[in-house]
Design a protein around this motif. Sequence first.
Motif, PDB file in Angstrom:
ATOM      1  N   GLU A 112      25.612   9.869  -7.243  1.00 47.72           N
ATOM      2  CA  GLU A 112      26.668  10.338  -8.336  1.00 47.72           C
ATOM      3  C   GLU A 112      26.787   9.247  -9.386  1.00 47.72           C
ATOM      4  N   SER A 113      27.064   9.780 -10.845  1.00 49.11           N
ATOM      5  CA  SER A 113      27.420   8.515 -11.575  1.00 49.11           C
ATOM      6  C   SER A 113      28.661   7.871 -11.348  1.00 49.11           C
ATOM      7  N   VAL A 114      28.512   6.483 -11.527  1.00 43.24           N
ATOM      8  CA  VAL A 114      29.505   5.595 -11.327  1.00 43.24           C
ATOM      9  C   VAL A 114      30.185   4.975 -12.576  1.00 43.24           C
ATOM     10  N   GLU A 120      15.501 -11.141   2.949  1.00 43.50           N
ATOM     11  CA  GLU A 120      15.642 -12.228   1.933  1.00 43.50           C
ATOM     12  C   GLU A 120      17.150 -12.486   1.595  1.00 43.50           C
ATOM     13  N   LEU A 121      17.532 -13.729   1.382  1.00 39.72           N
ATOM     14  CA  LEU A 121      19.044 -14.159   1.164  1.00 39.72           C
ATOM     15  C   LEU A 121      19.425 -13.884  -0.365  1.00 39.72           C
ATOM     16  N   HIS A 122      20.680 -13.299  -0.552  1.00 36.41           N
ATOM     17  CA  HIS A 122      21.270 -13.153  -1.943  1.00 36.41           C
ATOM     18  C   HIS A 122      21.549 -14.671  -2.098  1.00 36.41           C
ATOM     19  N   PRO A 123      21.103 -14.900  -3.450  1.00 38.27           N
ATOM     20  CA  PRO A 123      21.216 -16.503  -3.842  1.00 38.27           C
ATOM     21  C   PRO A 123      22.441 -17.031  -4.066  1.00 38.27           C
ATOM     22  N   LEU A 124      23.511 -16.243  -4.204  1.00 37.04           N
ATOM     23  CA  LEU A 124      24.966 -16.928  -3.988  1.00 37.04           C
ATOM     24  C   LEU A 124      25.569 -16.916  -2.742  1.00 37.04           C
ATOM     25  N   ARG A 125      25.499 -15.734  -2.042  1.00 34.50           N
ATOM     26  CA  ARG A 125      25.939 -15.296  -0.907  1.00 34.50           C
ATOM     27  C   ARG A 125      25.364 -15.893   0.333  1.00 34.50           C
ATOM     28  N   GLN A 126      23.983 -16.228   0.240  1.00 37.33           N
ATOM     29  CA  GLN A 126      23.288 -16.645   1.369  1.00 37.33           C
ATOM     30  C   GLN A 126      23.384 -16.044   2.548  1.00 37.33           C
ATOM     31  N   LEU A 127      23.326 -14.719   2.287  1.00 37.04           N
ATOM     32  CA  LEU A 127      23.290 -13.765   3.538  1.00 37.04           C
ATOM     33  C   LEU A 127      21.986 -12.747   3.187  1.00 37.04           C
ATOM     34  N   PRO A 128      21.238 -12.254   4.352  1.00 35.51           N
ATOM     35  CA  PRO A 128      20.270 -11.356   3.998  1.00 35.51           C
ATOM     36  C   PRO A 128      20.957  -9.961   3.282  1.00 35.51           C
ATOM     37  N   TYR A 129      20.028  -9.289   2.473  1.00 37.03           N
ATOM     38  CA  TYR A 129      20.547  -8.043   1.892  1.00 37.03           C
ATOM     39  C   TYR A 129      20.586  -7.239   3.034  1.00 37.03           C
ATOM     40  N   ALA A 130      20.095  -6.910   4.136  1.00 35.35           N
ATOM     41  CA  ALA A 130      20.226  -6.148   5.206  1.00 35.35           C
ATOM     42  C   ALA A 130      21.592  -6.347   5.858  1.00 35.35           C
ATOM     43  N   VAL A 131      22.180  -7.551   5.993  1.00 33.55           N
ATOM     44  CA  VAL A 131      23.491  -7.968   6.363  1.00 33.55           C
ATOM     45  C   VAL A 131      24.541  -7.317   5.416  1.00 33.55           C
ATOM     46  N   LEU A 132      24.232  -7.725   4.256  1.00 37.03           N
ATOM     47  CA  LEU A 132      25.233  -7.336   3.050  1.00 37.03           C
ATOM     48  C   LEU A 132      25.296  -5.605   3.088  1.00 37.03           C
ATOM     49  N   TRP A 133      24.255  -5.079   3.358  1.00 37.90           N
ATOM     50  CA  TRP A 133      24.231  -3.410   3.243  1.00 37.90           C
ATOM     51  C   TRP A 133      25.092  -2.957   4.683  1.00 37.90           C
ATOM     52  N   GLN A 134      24.923  -3.895   5.596  1.00 38.94           N
ATOM     53  CA  GLN A 134      25.512  -3.378   7.012  1.00 38.94           C
ATOM     54  C   GLN A 134      26.992  -3.467   6.710  1.00 38.94           C
ATOM     55  N   ASN A 135      27.433  -4.484   5.998  1.00 44.59           N
ATOM     56  CA  ASN A 135      28.773  -4.670   5.827  1.00 44.59           C
ATOM     57  C   ASN A 135      29.307  -3.898   4.680  1.00 44.59           C
ATOM     58  N   TYR A 136      28.498  -3.205   3.980  1.00 40.98           N
ATOM     59  CA  TYR A 136      29.041  -2.800   2.769  1.00 40.98           C
ATOM     60  C   TYR A 136      30.111  -1.645   2.987  1.00 40.98           C
ATOM     61  N   THR A 137      31.201  -1.445   2.428  1.00 38.23           N
ATOM     62  CA  THR A 137      32.208  -0.464   2.907  1.00 38.23           C
ATOM     63  C   THR A 137      32.678   0.330   1.508  1.00 38.23           C
ATOM     64  N   ALA A 138      32.075   0.292   0.528  1.00 40.41           N
ATOM     65  CA  ALA A 138      32.768   1.289  -0.629  1.00 40.41           C
ATOM     66  C   ALA A 138      31.977   2.455  -0.195  1.00 40.41           C
ATOM     67  N   ASN A 139      32.936   3.511  -0.654  1.00 41.21           N
ATOM     68  CA  ASN A 139      32.555   4.888  -0.709  1.00 41.21           C
ATOM     69  C   ASN A 139      31.727   5.206  -1.885  1.00 41.21           C
ATOM     70  N   GLN A 140      30.526   5.214  -1.896  1.00 43.95           N
ATOM     71  CA  GLN A 140      29.520   5.432  -2.988  1.00 43.95           C
ATOM     72  C   GLN A 140      28.488   6.390  -2.199  1.00 43.95           C
ATOM     73  N   PRO A 141      28.476   7.750  -2.527  1.00 46.35           N
ATOM     74  CA  PRO A 141      27.422   8.700  -1.745  1.00 46.35           C
ATOM     75  C   PRO A 141      26.107   8.390  -2.269  1.00 46.35           C
ATOM     76  N   LEU A 142      25.106   8.528  -1.376  1.00 43.99           N
ATOM     77  CA  LEU A 142      23.789   7.954  -1.854  1.00 43.99           C
ATOM     78  C   LEU A 142      22.836   8.673  -0.623  1.00 43.99           C
ATOM     79  N   TRP A 143      21.747   9.119  -1.232  1.00 44.43           N
ATOM     80  CA  TRP A 143      20.656   9.855  -0.573  1.00 44.43           C
ATOM     81  C   TRP A 143      19.411   9.858  -1.018  1.00 44.43           C
ATOM     82  N   ARG A 144      18.494   9.571   0.045  1.00 40.70           N
ATOM     83  CA  ARG A 144      16.742   9.639  -0.455  1.00 40.70           C
ATOM     84  C   ARG A 144      16.617  10.904  -0.865  1.00 40.70           C
ATOM     85  N   VAL A 145      15.642  10.699  -1.627  1.00 42.56           N
ATOM     86  CA  VAL A 145      14.872  11.871  -2.372  1.00 42.56           C
ATOM     87  C   VAL A 145      13.251  11.684  -2.207  1.00 42.56           C
TER      88      VAL A 145
END
Length: 184
Positions: free
Chosen positions: A41-43, A132-157
């Motif tokens: 959806e548009s943000v 791969e690590l986020h240059p500032l947070r020094q966490l892998p993107y997979a970990v950042l995604w696993q910890n993501y909590t915002a409610n933004q609907p998203l689906w593959r097409v």
Amino acid sequence: MALVYLSLGSNVDRERYILAALDALADQFGELNVSSVYESESVGFQGSPFFNLVVKIETSMSVGDLSRSLKQIEDQNGRKRGGPRFCSRTLDIDILTYDDCVGDVDGIQLPRDEVDKNAFVLWPLAELAPDELHPLRQLPYAVLWQNYTANQPLWRVDFFWRGQQISRSSMSVDTTFDTKVTVS
């Protein structure tokens, strides 16, 4: 050569402009690694849904030269400048990361602030570069995604480019999809 991650988005004639962007990037940078294509959806404004994905390129261009080149691709694809920050657009290409650069580089803030703030950037980036690590947070993107909590609907097409399916809507959340596209 610098390793660069780009975010691509469109909510106006979406398939046409995403395909045009992929073609232009492949013509300029050669082999691309691409995430699945996601619909969101548009943000920040009321508008048609977007197609979004992340593309990995390698380049010897400076950040400033790369930014100018990406703006030229946007402009060639009908991008109108000067409107509100959040609005419908034919094509948006943003530099997310450029190697491990941090801070203002050639007028571009790196890494891009929205990397870990918007699902339409973080999920495809975590899919494409999970370890791969986020240059500032020094966490892998997979970990950042696993910890993501915002409610933004998203689906593959389902999405095809140059005769290859680069995205499937039926993929489970935990499945990765080999999206390395070789361009000769």
